[in-house]
Design a protein around this motif. Structure first.
Motif, PDB file in Angstrom:
ATOM      1  N   GLN A 823       0.683  -1.095   0.012  1.00 55.93           N
ATOM      2  CA  GLN A 823      -0.156  -0.082   0.083  1.00 55.93           C
ATOM      3  C   GLN A 823       0.725   1.130  -0.126  1.00 55.93           C
ATOM      4  O   GLN A 823       0.688   2.121  -0.588  1.00 55.93           O
ATOM      5  N   THR A 824       1.748   1.408   0.661  1.00 55.16           N
ATOM      6  CA  THR A 824       2.849   2.628   0.880  1.00 55.16           C
ATOM      7  C   THR A 824       3.642   2.679  -0.421  1.00 55.16           C
ATOM      8  O   THR A 824       3.750   3.827  -0.922  1.00 55.16           O
ATOM      9  N   LEU A 825       4.132   1.762  -0.986  1.00 53.87           N
ATOM     10  CA  LEU A 825       4.780   2.055  -2.262  1.00 53.87           C
ATOM     11  C   LEU A 825       3.811   2.233  -3.510  1.00 53.87           C
ATOM     12  O   LEU A 825       4.008   3.073  -4.131  1.00 53.87           O
ATOM     13  N   ALA A 826       2.814   1.489  -3.390  1.00 54.08           N
ATOM     14  CA  ALA A 826       1.919   2.016  -4.557  1.00 54.08           C
ATOM     15  C   ALA A 826       1.247   3.317  -4.401  1.00 54.08           C
ATOM     16  O   ALA A 826       0.898   3.867  -5.544  1.00 54.08           O
ATOM     17  N   ALA A 827       1.460   3.933  -3.188  1.00 58.15           N
ATOM     18  CA  ALA A 827       0.846   5.378  -3.092  1.00 58.15           C
ATOM     19  C   ALA A 827       2.019   6.355  -3.634  1.00 58.15           C
ATOM     20  O   ALA A 827       1.620   7.632  -3.807  1.00 58.15           O
ATOM     21  N   ALA A 828       3.192   5.793  -3.759  1.00 61.41           N
ATOM     22  CA  ALA A 828       4.388   6.729  -4.169  1.00 61.41           C
ATOM     23  C   ALA A 828       4.388   6.684  -5.753  1.00 61.41           C
ATOM     24  O   ALA A 828       4.224   5.632  -6.333  1.00 61.41           O
ATOM     25  N   SER A 829       4.453   7.920  -6.432  1.00 62.97           N
ATOM     26  CA  SER A 829       4.113   8.006  -7.700  1.00 62.97           C
ATOM     27  C   SER A 829       5.321   7.106  -8.563  1.00 62.97           C
ATOM     28  O   SER A 829       5.086   6.598  -9.667  1.00 62.97           O
ATOM     29  N   ASN A 830       6.369   7.095  -8.333  1.00 59.45           N
ATOM     30  CA  ASN A 830       7.509   6.220  -8.618  1.00 59.45           C
ATOM     31  C   ASN A 830       7.371   4.897  -8.652  1.00 59.45           C
ATOM     32  O   ASN A 830       8.163   4.088  -9.203  1.00 59.45           O
ATOM     33  N   TYR A 831       6.646   4.378  -7.641  1.00 61.85           N
ATOM     34  CA  TYR A 831       6.380   2.901  -7.336  1.00 61.85           C
ATOM     35  C   TYR A 831       4.962   2.488  -7.817  1.00 61.85           C
ATOM     36  O   TYR A 831       4.736   1.430  -7.245  1.00 61.85           O
ATOM     37  N   ALA A 832       4.099   3.331  -8.234  1.00 59.53           N
ATOM     38  CA  ALA A 832       2.709   3.011  -8.504  1.00 59.53           C
ATOM     39  C   ALA A 832       2.601   1.888  -9.360  1.00 59.53           C
ATOM     40  O   ALA A 832       1.629   0.961  -9.218  1.00 59.53           O
ATOM     41  N   HIS A 833       3.374   1.481 -10.188  1.00 59.33           N
ATOM     42  CA  HIS A 833       3.230   0.566 -11.125  1.00 59.33           C
ATOM     43  C   HIS A 833       3.340  -0.901 -10.396  1.00 59.33           C
ATOM     44  O   HIS A 833       4.395  -0.923  -9.496  1.00 59.33           O
ATOM     45  N   PRO A 834       2.469  -1.648 -10.633  1.00 59.37           N
ATOM     46  CA  PRO A 834       2.613  -2.981  -9.768  1.00 59.37           C
ATOM     47  C   PRO A 834       3.869  -3.888  -9.842  1.00 59.37           C
ATOM     48  O   PRO A 834       4.227  -4.784  -8.868  1.00 59.37           O
ATOM     49  N   HIS A 835       4.843  -3.598 -10.838  1.00 59.72           N
ATOM     50  CA  HIS A 835       6.216  -4.164 -10.771  1.00 59.72           C
ATOM     51  C   HIS A 835       6.576  -4.274  -9.750  1.00 59.72           C
ATOM     52  O   HIS A 835       7.545  -4.923  -9.284  1.00 59.72           O
ATOM     53  N   TYR A 836       6.820  -2.812  -9.094  1.00 60.52           N
ATOM     54  CA  TYR A 836       7.587  -2.692  -7.767  1.00 60.52           C
ATOM     55  C   TYR A 836       7.084  -3.240  -6.602  1.00 60.52           C
ATOM     56  O   TYR A 836       7.765  -3.233  -5.556  1.00 60.52           O
ATOM     57  N   TRP A 837       5.590  -3.454  -6.594  1.00 59.88           N
ATOM     58  CA  TRP A 837       5.072  -3.754  -5.092  1.00 59.88           C
ATOM     59  C   TRP A 837       4.485  -5.210  -5.021  1.00 59.88           C
ATOM     60  O   TRP A 837       4.067  -5.676  -4.179  1.00 59.88           O
ATOM     61  N   ALA A 838       4.379  -5.824  -6.375  1.00 61.44           N
ATOM     62  CA  ALA A 838       3.360  -6.887  -6.287  1.00 61.44           C
ATOM     63  C   ALA A 838       4.390  -8.306  -6.470  1.00 61.44           C
ATOM     64  O   ALA A 838       3.851  -9.480  -6.558  1.00 61.44           O
ATOM     65  N   GLY A 839       5.694  -8.009  -6.547  1.00 59.04           N
ATOM     66  CA  GLY A 839       6.409  -9.324  -6.758  1.00 59.04           C
ATOM     67  C   GLY A 839       6.332 -10.287  -5.581  1.00 59.04           C
ATOM     68  O   GLY A 839       6.886 -11.463  -5.760  1.00 59.04           O
ATOM     69  N   PHE A 840       6.395  -9.555  -4.386  1.00 60.02           N
ATOM     70  CA  PHE A 840       6.570 -10.340  -3.243  1.00 60.02           C
ATOM     71  C   PHE A 840       5.251 -10.983  -2.817  1.00 60.02           C
ATOM     72  O   PHE A 840       4.383 -10.201  -2.600  1.00 60.02           O
ATOM     73  N   VAL A 841       5.360 -12.158  -2.253  1.00 57.28           N
ATOM     74  CA  VAL A 841       4.185 -13.115  -1.765  1.00 57.28           C
ATOM     75  C   VAL A 841       4.383 -13.504  -0.587  1.00 57.28           C
ATOM     76  O   VAL A 841       5.693 -13.821  -0.340  1.00 57.28           O
TER      77      VAL A 841
END
Length: 885
Positions: A823-841
């Protein structure tokens, strides 16, 4: 090898001399010197005709036949013994001429007569058993094994025939297979193979036979990498059929067809027609395949081969029915399957594999005909056979413990019956557990015993770093020998949850979401918070498959060009996949869930589920709801029961290793210090750090031995290399470390963070999905893991880990902390693309864990994290240049 041949020749000479001595005097003392010398010369010529005055083996065969006519010159006390010895030597020569049926016809009545006359003893008894193994049908030899089991297993056989060492060990392996002791049989074969590979004695036909048998057993177990490893050690003449089978498994049907036709040219009707038929069938040429299978039915000797022929004929009829819709084809297909079931006997691995396939096919036909009760019984019986057979196989740290994918047909059938309402949903869910709960669940029952052996670790590292193709074979041989010496096998098997246990599990206040892909549909099982079960499905057509692939590409691949446009395209691809994949009722429940346990089947393991917009207000589900992935609900239940009362955290981070990074084309680790400082800030005072040279496999193992930890964070490279049987390696300070070493580490309930690219990926396994690096956390006693499904961005990963640990230190469990980080990364404009926050499960247990590591209020920490993220807003260009690990 010369000494072995000389020993064998000398032994045969002595045996021949004893026979000759028996003919030297008759009841009245009459000498028979001409018969004596002729027998001696013929017996010695069986091994080497030219050296003893015969032009070839055909001439020796003629001499033995001539001598057989003179046996009547002997007295009755001597006659039966000499007749037996002559039959043994005649069968030996016939086998050298590859006239198997003639050898059996010569030997079987002679053995019966020898037993009746009391001459069934000594070295010729042992020799006869060796020859019988080569020439009689499988069922007949199985009865011989039953009759001769005590003799074959005794020391007496080696005293009688010391020159038959390799052959006797092979007989004992076959006896072990016959008695259901697969582990003992494989061990005996392995000992023979070890000697063969050490001496490079490919000329020894019996050791070559052992190598081939070992390769075949691994092929049956779908361990293609190891099967191919042993196939390389065989003479070319022995390789064609098993290599054709490997080609079938690899999808190279043209090569398999050519191998089948070559076998037919060699006169090998059974293997040739079997391989040819399956290759033609896989190419959609069912009418041609029918002819091959009919020929197989005519030539089949064993019950298993006859069953395979009948089952394959039935499959071809069904495939042709799809073309011409002739209802008689279904009738003929069912008749073929019933015939296959009728001829099957025994309960060995091959027979059981065939039986489970036939039962599943009969279930499919009953389902098609609307005989739902009969279909359910057939499918249940198929799964019962599959589980019985599975439990006779080896659980291996380098591979799996399963037979083949055909048993999944029975799972598909029960799932379809549940959707129709013919059986309960929890029974069908239990069936999917039998398809999913495999190697990882077995590892939780007992960690594979292959860990910590220094020679094994050195061998794995050598293979991983070998660049010279000429040296690779030697390194692979060293690795295989080290694996066996480490004792990396166990026969412990876990039992998946049954319907009653699953019903109880569903009432624990979380939403369970399970998928099963089969029979042209993607089936979904889900529960609401109260545990009420629901079942639905969507079509598994080209449109859906493309949507899944597009969603994965959109999240896995780093954005290129205009970041806003790339983000928009990714969300469009994800929204399309979510709309096509989930029934509307399912989306509604997922959107209001408090917590989701997601158990995908193998086909959907790589779907970026957490990025799909099916949450409240269309938010990505992994941001709206804490999500835990469980490869199976059975495994999830086991991991949820694990816990630790420890509070300390361990952080492990080796330095970059140019040699390994160059070998595997990996970038340097540039954000290790940043990630470590964020982690230390979150757990101030309760964290232990191993970095640099101290962050080795030995250092990590020693740390875990000395102290219990609640969480273990590993910042390193992960590597998948198909040449290494483990498929996955963790690059610590002392180089690539493989599963055997990692599985031996005592995690004792710890949660493991694998801050490494593709640490949640691996080799695709039937049913359970990707088996890879994270599996060691199950085997080593951990309660779960945080792992990456693809190559991740280093800078984004460091920031995600900072938020994850800060949230966790404030009291959140791992799934909730990961949701907060996304949630925190997706709220940052440079990390909004899911590539940056959806890779870890989050991979692990079923239930919500209690807070374990509350250190202090985290208000100050949130400020630190916020400042870090604000600082990254201007780093867009820098981030795009940073490599991945």
């Amino acid at each position: 090898m010369r000494s072995k041949a000389a020993l064998r020749l000398a032994a045969w000479f002595l045996l021949g001399s004893s026979v000759v001595a028996a003919t030297a005097q008759e009841d009245g003392g009459r000498e028979l010197p001409d018969l004596r010398s002729a027998l001696l010369r013929a017996f010695r010529a069986c091994e080497d005709p030219i050296a003893h005055g015969f032009p070839d083996h055909e001439a020796v065969l003629g001499e033995l036949a001539r001598l057989a006519t003179r046996v009547g010159e002997l007295g009755p006390e001597r006659r039966s013994r000499v007749e037996f010895y002559l039959a043994v030597r005649t069968a030996d020569v016939l086998l050298r001429l590859r006239r198997f049926e003639a050898a059996a016809a010569e030997l079987l009545p002679a053995c019966d007569a020898a037993q009746a006359s009391g001459t069934w003893s000594g070295g010729y008894r042992a020799d006869a058993l060796v020859l019988l193994e080569q020439c009689v049908p499988t069922e007949r030899f199985a009865s011989i094994l039953d009759e001769e089991a005590d003799y074959i297993a005794s020391d007496r056989i080696l005293v009688d025939a010391p020159w038959l060492g390799s052959q006797i060990e092979y007989l004992r392996a076959e006896l072990a297979f016959h008695q259901g002791d697969d582990a003992g049989a494989l061990d005996r074969l392995q000992q023979l193979v070890d000697v063969a590979l050490a001496e490079r004695s490919r000329e020894d036909a019996w050791r070559a036979k052992a190598v081939g048998r070992l390769a075949w057993e691994y092929l049956v177990r779908s361990d293609l990498a190891r099967a191919e490893f042993y196939l390389k050690e065989l003479p070319v003449a022995y390789q064609r059929y098993p290599r054709g089978l490997v080609a079938l498994r690899r999808g190279d049907f043209g090569l398999a067809e050519r191998a089948g036709r070559a076998l037919l040219r060699q006169g090998r009707a059974v293997h040739g027609n079997l391989l040819l038929g399956e290759a033609l069938e896989r190419q959609g040429r069912s009418a041609e395949a029918l002819e091959a299978y009919r020929a197989l039915a005519e030539h089949a000797e064993s019950s298993t081969d006859r069953a395979i022929a009948q089952r394959s004929l039935g499959e071809c009829e069904i495939e042709l029915f799809a073309t011409d819709a002739d209802p008689e084809r279904l009738v003929r297909a069912e008749s073929c399957y019933l015939a296959a079931l009728a001829v099957l006997d025994g309960d060995g691995t091959h027979a059981e594999t065939e039986r489970l396939q036939v039962l599943a096919r009969l279930g499919e036909l009953a389902l098609r005909a609307g005989r739902f009760d009969e279909a359910a019984e057939r499918f249940r019986a198929s799964l019962d056979v599959a589980e019985r057979a599975r439990r006779s196989l080896i659980v291996d740290v380098f591979g799996g413990s399963w037979l083949a994918e055909d048993h999944l047909r029975a799972v598909d059938g029960l799932v379809q019956l549940a959707e129709r309402g013919s059986i309960g949903p929890f029974e069908a869910l239990a069936a999917t557990e039998l398809g999913k709960a495999r190697t990882l669940l077995d590892w939780t029952a007992e960690a594979p015993r292959a860990g910590g052996d220094p020679e094994l670790m050195r061998a794995i590292r050598s293979v991983a770093l070998t660049t010279d193709p000429a040296a690779l074979d030697a390194q692979l041989a060293r690795l295989e020998a080290a694996r066996r010496a480490a004792g990396g096998e166990t026969s412990t098997h876990a039992v998946p949850l049954d319907a009653n246990a699953l019903r109880e599990l569903a009432g624990q206040g979380v939403t369970i979401l399970c998928s099963w892909r089969g029979a042209g549909r993607i089936h979904w099982f889900w529960t609401d918070d109260g545990g009420a079960p629901l079942w639905g499905s969507v079509s598994d057509d080209d449109r859906v498959r493309e949507a899944i692939a597009a969603a994965r590409r959109a999240v896995r691949d780093a954005p290129q060009g205009d970041p806003e446009r790339a983000e928009e395209e990714a969300h469009e691809a994800l929204a399309r996949a979510g709309d096509l994949l989930f029934p509307q009722r399912c989306r509604a429940i997922l959107g209001r869930s408090r917590r989701i346990v997601y158990s995908p089947d193998a086909a959907l393991t790589r779907l970026p589920f957490e990025a799909l917009p099916v949450g409240a207000g269309g938010a990505p589900i992994g941001i709206a709801v804490p999500v835990v992935r469980a490869p199976s609900l059975s495994l999830g239940a086991v991991l949820a029961a694990r816990s630790t009362d420890a509070e300390r955290v361990a952080w492990i981070g080796p330095d970059s290793q140019p040699e390994v990074e160059q070998q595997f084309d990996l970038p340097a680790l540039r954000f290790a210090q940043r990630e470590r400082l964020l982690c230390e800030s979150a757990y101030d005072g309760v964290i232990e750090v191993l970095r640099g040279d101290a962050a080795s496999a030995e250092g990590l193992a020693g740390l875990l031995e000395r102290e219990r930890f609640d969480l273990v964070h590993v910042h390193a490279h992960a590597v998948a290399d198909p040449r290494v049987p483990t498929a996955s390696l963790l690059v610590l300070a002392d180089g690539p470390t493989a599963l055997p070493s990692l599985c031996a580490m005592p995690l004792r309930g710890a949660f493991v963070v694998l801050s490494a690219c593709s640490s949640g990926a691996g080799e695709a396994r039937s049913g359970e999905g990707d088996l890879g690096l994270w599996g060691w956390t199950c085997a080593a006693g951990g309660r779960g893991a945080l792992a990456a499904l693809w190559s991740v961005n280093q800078q984004a990963t460091a920031d995600l880990m900072g938020v994850f640990h800060a949230a966790r230190a404030a009291g959140a469990d791992e799934a909730e902390a990961l949701r907060a980080a996304r949630q925190t990364l997706a709220a940052a404009s440079n990390y909004a693309h899911p590539h940056y926050w959806a890779g870890f499960v989050a991979l692990g247990g079923m239930a919500k864990a209690e807070a374990r590591c509350v250190v202090r209020p985290m208000g100050g920490r949130w400020l630190v994290i916020a400042l870090v993220l604000v600082g990254t807003l201007g780093a867009w260009i820098v981030r795009s240049c940073v490599g991945r690990r």
